[in-house]
Design an enzyme around this catalytic site. Structure first.
Site, mmCIF file in Angstrom:
data_model
loop_
_atom_site.group_PDB
_atom_site.id
_atom_site.type_symbol
_atom_site.label_atom_id
_atom_site.label_comp_id
_atom_site.label_asym_id
_atom_site.label_seq_id
_atom_site.Cartn_x
_atom_site.Cartn_y
_atom_site.Cartn_z
ATOM 1 C CG HIS A 57 33.711 10.484 31.177
ATOM 2 N ND1 HIS A 57 32.476 9.924 31.417
ATOM 3 C CD2 HIS A 57 33.675 10.920 29.894
ATOM 4 C CE1 HIS A 57 31.724 10.026 30.330
ATOM 5 N NE2 HIS A 57 32.442 10.635 29.401
ATOM 6 N NE ARG A 221 1.857 5.814 41.801
ATOM 7 C CZ ARG A 221 1.331 7.015 41.635
ATOM 8 N NH1 ARG A 221 1.747 7.791 40.647
ATOM 9 N NH2 ARG A 221 0.379 7.448 42.445
ATOM 10 C CG HIS A 245 26.673 18.316 32.109
ATOM 11 N ND1 HIS A 245 27.523 19.243 31.551
ATOM 12 C CD2 HIS A 245 26.506 17.347 31.170
ATOM 13 C CE1 HIS A 245 27.869 18.847 30.333
ATOM 14 N NE2 HIS A 245 27.254 17.704 30.089
ATOM 15 C CG ASP A 268 31.265 14.004 29.196
ATOM 16 O OD1 ASP A 268 31.949 13.356 28.381
ATOM 17 O OD2 ASP A 268 30.027 14.132 29.089
ATOM 18 N N GLY A 304 28.964 16.831 25.777
ATOM 19 C CA GLY A 304 30.136 16.913 26.640
ATOM 20 C C GLY A 304 30.203 18.279 27.297
#
Length: 381
Positions: A57, A221, A245, A268, A304
């Site tokens: 990626h 939940r 990130h 990325d 990115g």
């Protein structure tokens, strides 16, 4: 070309573990099992030798974009990442007009066919406007299987992965289409529930695009996609280990829950990787990079990264305190297996490509070899 060479003295990371004072024997473009008598030796005592990195990626680097650059630009980006240890690289596109992406796929496929790239990854346009990140919202569209098919056909057999928000209309059918054609269906830029994510995995999705990023957070939940992606043995989770990130605790959770066998480190990366701060274009959107962090000029979303995999490796070992062998799996073996390329890359074994990285005792990159040729020749002694 290292016609014949024996790398000696280093800690060598093999699929079976780390060998102290190990040897890697190279003949031509391959690793071999035995050295010829006239093979010169390179003493790498005090260093590590690990397999070349595999990035599934990556949007660009060295000031060049894989989405919009010329062949010369793309090759400059590839060269930049090779100099940081990535010997196998998949070119990722960003959201654009369908005709443009199809044309781009044909262009990039030529670079795959000549061996410069390992394939194409389409990130967008089949993603959620709720989780678009650095993608142009007006160009997003539902994952119509006919349009997904148009892109993979345009890539002429070189498409490796498509990122989808599988909860959108056509998402599940598109996952099935990709699985039937041997293309990875990756769940990402998604607003899916836990249940919708499970449905997509059952349909054939096998990768989580940059886990945690561009998807709902983990709830007690409503656990959302993160819980479903971490718990399912069929999923490999991408992680961007750049310190921006992901919080270190999130990375630790992913390794603890998924295990080293299901993690793939990615960059990325965008144009600024290996190039520097400044203004860049990511598809139609303008990005500003400051102190190595890329954000959209309008809105401020992370756009990115500027990461290279040698930095991700060093951070994983020295800051995150992960075992070297686990990091090698995440940065080489696992992504190679996802690409169906593990018979030639991803580990140091006889018969495979002589793709390797030399690191010093502090895990700083000192040398890179690809197919038996030094990209960066280590200076030792």
């Amino acid at each position: 070309m290292a016609d014949r060479m024996v790398l000696t003295g280093a800690r060598v990371v093999l699929p079976t573990g780390t060998v102290e004072n190990g040897r890697v024997i190279v003949e031509g473009a391959r690793i071999t099992g035995a050295a010829r008598a006239d093979a010169p030796a390179l003493d790498l005592t005090g260093h590590w030798v690990v397999p070349g990195f595999v990035d599934i990626h990556n949007h660009g680097g060295g000031g060049a974009s894989f989405t919009s650059g010329s062949a010369e630009d793309v090759l400059r980006g590839v060269r930049t990442h090779r100099e940081h240890g990535t010997t196998t690289l998949v070119a990722s596109t960003v959201t654009g007009e369908m005709d443009f992406l199809a044309h781009r796929a044909g262009f990039l496929s030529e670079l795959v066919e000549q061996g410069d790239l390992a394939g194409i990854h389409f990130e967008g346009p089949f993603i959620s406007p709720c989780r678009k990140g650095a993608h142009s919202e007006e160009l997003l569209r539902d994952p119509d299987p006919a349009e997904v098919r148009k892109l993979i056909d345009a890539a002429r057999g070189t498409a490796k992965m498509v990122t989808l928000a599988t909860e959108l209309p056509g998402g599940i059918d598109s996952v099935r289409l990709l699985a039937e054609h041997g293309v990875i269906a990756a769940i990402g830029h998604t607003d899916a529930t836990y249940e919708q994510t499970v449905e997509a995995i059952d349909a054939g999705a096998t990768v989580a695009t940059h886990l945690y990023n561009a998807m709902p957070g983990l709830g007690h939940r409503a656990p959302g996609p993160i819980a479903a992606l971490l718990e399912d043995e069929r999923i490999t989770v991408e992680l961007i280990n750049d310190g921006t990130h992901l919080h270190p605790a999130a990375l630790e959770l992913a390794f603890h829950r998924a295990g080293a066998a299901r993690v793939a480190f990615i960059t990325d990366a965008m144009d600024a990787a290996g190039f520097g701060d400044g203004r860049y274009q990511l598809g139609p959107l303008e990005v500003e990079v400051r102190e190595g962090v890329a954000r959209l000029v309008e809105g401020g979303s992370i756009a990115g990264s500027t990461l290279t995999l040698d930095t991700a490796f060093r951070r994983a070992v020295t800051i995150d305190r992960l075992p070297v062998e686990d990091v090698v799996r995440a940065i080489s073996a696992n992504p190679a297996q996802l690409l169906g390329a593990y018979d030639t890359v991803g580990s140091l074994e006889p018969g495979k490509d002589a793709d390797l990285v030399v690191l010093d005792a502090e895990f700083t990159l000192k040398g890179v070899m690809r197919k038996g040729e030094w990209v960066i020749e280590p200076r030792v002694g």
